[in-house]
Design a protein around this motif. Structure first.
Motif, PDB file in Angstrom:
ATOM      1  N   HIS A  34       0.856  -1.189   0.000  1.00  0.00           N
ATOM      2  CA  HIS A  34       0.000   0.000   0.000  1.00  0.00           C
ATOM      3  C   HIS A  34       0.893   1.239   0.000  1.00  0.00           C
ATOM      4  CE1 HIS A  34      -3.420  -2.552   0.817  1.00  0.00           C
ATOM      5  NE2 HIS A  34      -2.755  -3.097   1.821  1.00  0.00           N
ATOM      6  N   PRO A  35       1.210   1.770  -1.189  1.00  0.00           N
ATOM      7  CA  PRO A  35       2.072   2.963  -1.253  1.00  0.00           C
ATOM      8  C   PRO A  35       1.440   4.123  -0.491  1.00  0.00           C
ATOM      9  CG  PRO A  35       1.174   2.417  -3.423  1.00  0.00           C
ATOM     10  CD  PRO A  35       0.734   1.342  -2.492  1.00  0.00           C
ATOM     11  N   GLN A  36       2.284   4.906   0.174  1.00  0.00           N
ATOM     12  CA  GLN A  36       1.802   5.992   1.026  1.00  0.00           C
ATOM     13  C   GLN A  36       2.191   7.355   0.472  1.00  0.00           C
ATOM     14  OE1 GLN A  36      -0.078   5.457   4.098  1.00  0.00           O
ATOM     15  NE2 GLN A  36      -0.238   3.579   2.894  1.00  0.00           N
ATOM     16  N   PRO A  37       1.208   8.228   0.260  1.00  0.00           N
ATOM     17  CA  PRO A  37       1.542   9.629  -0.052  1.00  0.00           C
ATOM     18  C   PRO A  37       2.045  10.272   1.242  1.00  0.00           C
ATOM     19  CG  PRO A  37      -0.809   9.414   0.266  1.00  0.00           C
ATOM     20  CD  PRO A  37      -0.241   8.023   0.344  1.00  0.00           C
ATOM     21  N   PRO A  38       2.434  11.538   1.217  1.00  0.00           N
ATOM     22  CA  PRO A  38       2.803  12.188   2.480  1.00  0.00           C
ATOM     23  C   PRO A  38       1.669  12.027   3.498  1.00  0.00           C
ATOM     24  CG  PRO A  38       3.379  13.604   0.656  1.00  0.00           C
ATOM     25  CD  PRO A  38       2.607  12.447   0.079  1.00  0.00           C
ATOM     26  N   THR A  39       1.993  11.506   4.666  1.00  0.00           N
ATOM     27  CA  THR A  39       0.983  11.235   5.686  1.00  0.00           C
ATOM     28  C   THR A  39       0.448  12.542   6.260  1.00  0.00           C
ATOM     29  OG1 THR A  39       2.018   9.140   6.275  1.00  0.00           O
ATOM     30  CG2 THR A  39       0.563  10.119   7.917  1.00  0.00           C
ATOM     31  N   PRO A  40      -0.867  12.786   6.132  1.00  0.00           N
ATOM     32  CA  PRO A  40      -1.445  13.997   6.713  1.00  0.00           C
ATOM     33  C   PRO A  40      -1.513  13.854   8.235  1.00  0.00           C
ATOM     34  CG  PRO A  40      -2.964  12.957   5.153  1.00  0.00           C
ATOM     35  CD  PRO A  40      -1.844  12.021   5.386  1.00  0.00           C
ATOM     36  N   ILE A  41      -0.953  14.827   8.943  1.00  0.00           N
ATOM     37  CA  ILE A  41      -1.006  14.831  10.402  1.00  0.00           C
ATOM     38  C   ILE A  41      -1.612  16.160  10.842  1.00  0.00           C
ATOM     39  CG2 ILE A  41       0.290  14.696  12.561  1.00  0.00           C
ATOM     40  CD1 ILE A  41       2.301  12.934  11.142  1.00  0.00           C
ATOM     41  N   GLN A  42      -2.723  16.057  11.542  1.00  0.00           N
ATOM     42  CA  GLN A  42      -3.454  17.241  11.998  1.00  0.00           C
ATOM     43  C   GLN A  42      -2.975  17.641  13.383  1.00  0.00           C
ATOM     44  OE1 GLN A  42      -7.761  17.118  11.639  1.00  0.00           O
ATOM     45  NE2 GLN A  42      -7.940  17.993  13.678  1.00  0.00           N
ATOM     46  N   ASP A  69      12.613  18.129   8.827  1.00  0.00           N
ATOM     47  CA  ASP A  69      13.344  17.380   7.805  1.00  0.00           C
ATOM     48  C   ASP A  69      12.440  16.367   7.115  1.00  0.00           C
ATOM     49  OD1 ASP A  69      15.628  18.787   8.413  1.00  0.00           O
ATOM     50  OD2 ASP A  69      16.455  17.221   9.716  1.00  0.00           O
ATOM     51  N   ARG A  70      11.613  15.676   7.888  1.00  0.00           N
ATOM     52  CA  ARG A  70      10.717  14.665   7.303  1.00  0.00           C
ATOM     53  C   ARG A  70       9.615  15.311   6.462  1.00  0.00           C
ATOM     54  NH1 ARG A  70      11.991   9.187   8.558  1.00  0.00           N
ATOM     55  NH2 ARG A  70      13.979   9.367   9.643  1.00  0.00           N
ATOM     56  N   VAL A  71       9.144  16.478   6.855  1.00  0.00           N
ATOM     57  CA  VAL A  71       8.164  17.208   6.032  1.00  0.00           C
ATOM     58  C   VAL A  71       8.826  17.604   4.714  1.00  0.00           C
ATOM     59  CG1 VAL A  71       6.830  19.357   5.842  1.00  0.00           C
ATOM     60  CG2 VAL A  71       6.743  18.017   7.952  1.00  0.00           C
ATOM     61  N   HIS A  72      10.050  18.102   4.801  1.00  0.00           N
ATOM     62  CA  HIS A  72      10.796  18.504   3.601  1.00  0.00           C
ATOM     63  C   HIS A  72      11.067  17.308   2.677  1.00  0.00           C
ATOM     64  CE1 HIS A  72      13.443  20.931   1.135  1.00  0.00           C
ATOM     65  NE2 HIS A  72      14.378  20.006   1.251  1.00  0.00           N
ATOM     66  N   GLN A  73      11.252  16.111   3.252  1.00  0.00           N
ATOM     67  CA  GLN A  73      11.476  14.900   2.462  1.00  0.00           C
ATOM     68  C   GLN A  73      10.188  14.360   1.842  1.00  0.00           C
ATOM     69  OE1 GLN A  73      13.327  12.101   5.126  1.00  0.00           O
ATOM     70  NE2 GLN A  73      15.130  13.376   5.425  1.00  0.00           N
ATOM     71  N   GLY A  74       9.049  14.924   2.202  1.00  0.00           N
ATOM     72  CA  GLY A  74       7.783  14.493   1.615  1.00  0.00           C
ATOM     73  C   GLY A  74       7.129  13.324   2.328  1.00  0.00           C
ATOM     74  N   GLN A  75       7.542  13.024   3.558  1.00  0.00           N
ATOM     75  CA  GLN A  75       6.916  11.931   4.296  1.00  0.00           C
ATOM     76  C   GLN A  75       5.648  12.365   5.018  1.00  0.00           C
ATOM     77  OE1 GLN A  75       9.627   9.969   6.907  1.00  0.00           O
ATOM     78  NE2 GLN A  75      10.887   9.179   5.247  1.00  0.00           N
ATOM     79  N   PHE A  76       5.580  13.657   5.386  1.00  0.00           N
ATOM     80  CA  PHE A  76       4.448  14.137   6.170  1.00  0.00           C
ATOM     81  C   PHE A  76       3.896  15.433   5.602  1.00  0.00           C
ATOM     82  CE2 PHE A  76       7.189  11.947   9.327  1.00  0.00           C
ATOM     83  CZ  PHE A  76       6.359  10.876   9.554  1.00  0.00           C
ATOM     84  N   ASN A  77       2.597  15.627   5.823  1.00  0.00           N
ATOM     85  CA  ASN A  77       1.913  16.883   5.530  1.00  0.00           C
ATOM     86  C   ASN A  77       1.282  17.319   6.841  1.00  0.00           C
ATOM     87  OD1 ASN A  77       0.354  19.008   4.615  1.00  0.00           O
ATOM     88  ND2 ASN A  77      -1.222  17.694   3.761  1.00  0.00           N
TER      89      ASN A  77
END
Length: 180
Positions: free
Chosen positions: A93-101, A132-140
């Motif tokens: 299950h490929p993951q886009p940047p994980t949205p974190i509220q 750094d992880r947001v910049h790498q595209g792992q999180f939104n």
């Protein structure tokens, strides 16, 4: 707890309570669930599904502000999200940047590099890991009002009346199907 079919995309809500624990400690909370892929424009508004992971953790260090506590909660929740993302990707299950509220504009601003550090010199350097992880595209990381934050429940002490009122937000489908 009931789970509904979804796109298997990880979503999370993050929250903290500042100085709510003994010895001036703060509590981090997180609510992780699988839902459909977030829209590419604007803030994600995923349908809540049953939780796949819940966090209620006392932050080991004393935080100097509520904003720093919220940033600390983001750090703990993002660390857990990395493991969940990896497991989901290994299951196909490929993951886009994980949205974190989050419900704290300082924490969202720091994570997204929208706030420059000036008076927040005391902010622990480890919290830059989130940037750094947001910049790498792992999180939104995005802001939404606290009333919509499902992690709030796991960070504060509430009276029984509140528990009965809020339970419907976590017990998916039970109230829709009149199975109470």
């Amino acid at each position: 707890i009931r789970y509904n079919a979804s796109g298997m995309v990880l979503h999370a809500h993050s929250d903290a309570s500042y100085h709510s624990e003994p010895k001036a400690r703060s509590r981090a909370g997180g609510h992780f669930f699988l839902s459909d892929a977030p829209p590419t424009d604007g803030k994600p508004n995923p349908a809540n599904n049953g939780p796949v992971h819940t966090v209620s953790h006392i932050i080991k260090h004393v935080m100097s502000s509520a904003g720093e506590a919220e940033l600390g909660a983001l750090f703990y929740n993002c660390k857990d999200a990395v493991m969940l993302r990896t497991a989901l990707e290994e299951m196909g299950h490929p993951q886009p940047p994980t949205p974190i509220q989050t419900d704290n504009s300082f924490a969202a601003g720091m994570a997204n590099k929208q706030i420059k550090q000036r008076r927040s010199k005391a902010t622990d350097m480890r919290f830059y890991w989130v940037q750094d992880r947001v910049h790498q595209g792992q999180f939104n990381i995005y802001w939404a009002k606290g009333a919509d934050n499902l992690a709030d429940y796991f960070t504060k002490h509430f009276p029984p009346k509140y528990h009965r009122h809020i339970r419907k937000n976590y017990l998916v489908d039970l109230y829709q199907n009149n199975c109470v």
